[in-house]
Design an enzyme around this catalytic site. Structure first.
Site, PDB file in Angstrom:
ATOM      1  CE  LYS A  30      34.764 -18.265 114.941  1.00 55.50           C
ATOM      2  NZ  LYS A  30      34.732 -17.267 113.867  1.00 55.50           N
ATOM      3  CG  ASP A  49      28.846 -14.726 128.388  1.00 54.44           C
ATOM      4  OD1 ASP A  49      28.756 -15.347 129.473  1.00 54.44           O
ATOM      5  OD2 ASP A  49      29.319 -13.577 128.312  1.00 54.44           O
TER       6      ASP A  49
HETATM    7  O1  S5P Z   1      38.313 -21.838 113.005  1.00 52.09           O
HETATM    8  C1  S5P Z   1      37.872 -20.917 112.335  1.00 52.09           C
HETATM    9  C2  S5P Z   1      36.501 -20.595 112.336  1.00 52.09           C
HETATM   10  C3  S5P Z   1      36.041 -19.584 111.508  1.00 52.09           C
HETATM   11  S1  S5P Z   1      34.343 -19.359 111.405  1.00 52.09           S
HETATM   12  N1  S5P Z   1      38.689 -20.199 111.521  1.00 52.09           N
HETATM   13  C4  S5P Z   1      38.238 -19.185 110.710  1.00 52.09           C
HETATM   14  O2  S5P Z   1      39.044 -18.603 109.976  1.00 52.09           O
HETATM   15  N2  S5P Z   1      36.909 -18.815 110.732  1.00 52.09           N
HETATM   16  C5  S5P Z   1      36.390 -17.689 109.941  1.00 52.09           C
HETATM   17  O3  S5P Z   1      36.552 -17.981 108.551  1.00 52.09           O
HETATM   18  C6  S5P Z   1      37.091 -16.352 110.167  1.00 52.09           C
HETATM   19  O4  S5P Z   1      36.418 -15.599 111.164  1.00 52.09           O
HETATM   20  C7  S5P Z   1      37.015 -15.666 108.805  1.00 52.09           C
HETATM   21  O5  S5P Z   1      35.786 -14.959 108.687  1.00 52.09           O
HETATM   22  C8  S5P Z   1      36.975 -16.826 107.820  1.00 52.09           C
HETATM   23  C9  S5P Z   1      38.299 -17.149 107.162  1.00 52.09           C
HETATM   24  O6  S5P Z   1      38.740 -16.077 106.383  1.00 52.09           O
HETATM   25  P1  S5P Z   1      40.045 -16.175 105.407  1.00 52.09           P
HETATM   26  O7  S5P Z   1      40.193 -14.782 104.911  1.00 52.09           O
HETATM   27  O8  S5P Z   1      41.191 -16.656 106.246  1.00 52.09           O
HETATM   28  O9  S5P Z   1      39.652 -17.151 104.322  1.00 52.09           O
END
Ligand code: S5P
Length: 262
Positions: free
Chosen positions: A94, A97
């Site tokens: 993510k 910057d």
């Molecule tokens: O909006 C977002 C974007 C991302 S990339 N919400 C998220 O949860 N993520 C990522 O997806 C987060 O950093 C994590 O690695 C994954 C979700 O993980 P979970 O354990 O909740 O399924």
């Protein structure tokens, strides 16, 4: 409209972005649109998880800055597993910057992410300098980025206008932007791949603001427009991560099959 198109039929639309093109082809041939979020804290766990879920995924999403023992050797072994099981590497950094800073974070530092990650995430917030910075550090390597157009977390500031801005930014950098992280069908452009996190079977949210309730793989694909579902704890915390990955893969791919025949 992208919704009913097969992954194969979108190859031409993604021709400008080599990783998007490769990923669409891989999803079609391997019959999986599952990305596992490997949010673990040791290299041993990461490599073991990658080897277990490898046969079922198109992408392994990492947060390598969560690892307590990161070394370049971890990356070498990850690359070997990616080749063994035929999946791509996706570092969820993510970036957010100014371009010159991002270029140095991506190309150098401890993680040298541009060396090994086929895809990385970036926020559109800084403007398209963030994309230009990544492109400059990617050099001639086949790399791409996924813009985070919408977030899954409660209270996210990613408004509709913000998401639209990300889509416009992507449309003017088609050679580098492979798609979006989104919670809805933010674009119907068949060249961009939509990836949706916040997916879990039989589970409500966590207590740190992951959305109030997770959605099922089926709802992610059929209602939220996901091409790829991103699943972390639903797989990583399962007693048998390989079996869980297989279940998520089958449910998500069945939903995709249903969508294209609707
Ligand atoms: O909006 C977002 C974007 C991302 S990339 N919400 C998220 O949860 N993520 C990522 O997806 C987060 O950093 C994590 O690695 C994954 C979700 O993980 P979970 O354990 O909740 O399924």
């Amino acid at each position: 409209d992208q919704k009913h198109l097969t992954f194969e039929s979108r190859l031409a639309a993604a021709a400008a972005q080599p990783v998007a093109h490769a990923l669409l082809a891989l999803m079609a041939s391997k019959k999986t649109n599952l990305c596992v979020a490997a949010d673990v804290t040791t290299s041993r766990e990461l490599l073991s998880l990658a080897d277990q879920v490898g046969p079922h995924i198109c992408l392994l999403k990492t947060h390598v800055d969560i690892l307590e023992d990161f070394t370049p050797d971890t990356v070498d072994k990850l690359k070997t597993l990616a080749e063994k099981h035929n999946f791509l590497l996706f570092e969820d950094r993510k970036f957010g910057d100014i371009g010159s800073t991002v270029a140095r974070q991506y190309g150098g530092g401890l993680y040298a992410t541009a060396e090994w990650a086929h895809l990385v995430t970036a926020h559109g917030l800084p403007g398209d300098g963030v994309i230009k910075g990544l492109m400059s550090a990617a050099g001639g390597r086949l790399r791409g980025c996924i813009l985070v157009a919408q977030m899954s977390s409660e209270g996210a500031l990613t408004s509709q206008g913000y998401a639209e801005g990300c889509i416009r930014m992507a449309a003017s950098h088609r050679s580098f932007v492979a798609g979006f992280v989104s919670q809805s069908r933010v674009t119907s452009d068949p060249g961009f791949i939509l990836m949706t996190p916040g997916v879990q079977i039989n589970k409500t949210g966590d207590d740190l603001g992951q959305q109030a309730s997770y959605v099922s793989p089926r709802a992610a694909v059929l209602e939220r427009g996901a091409d790829v579902i991103i699943v972390g704890r639903g797989v990583t915390k399962a007693e048998d991560p390989a079996a869980a990955a297989q279940t998520y893969k089958e449910e998500a791919y069945a939903a995709y099959t249903e969508r294209i025949t609707q």
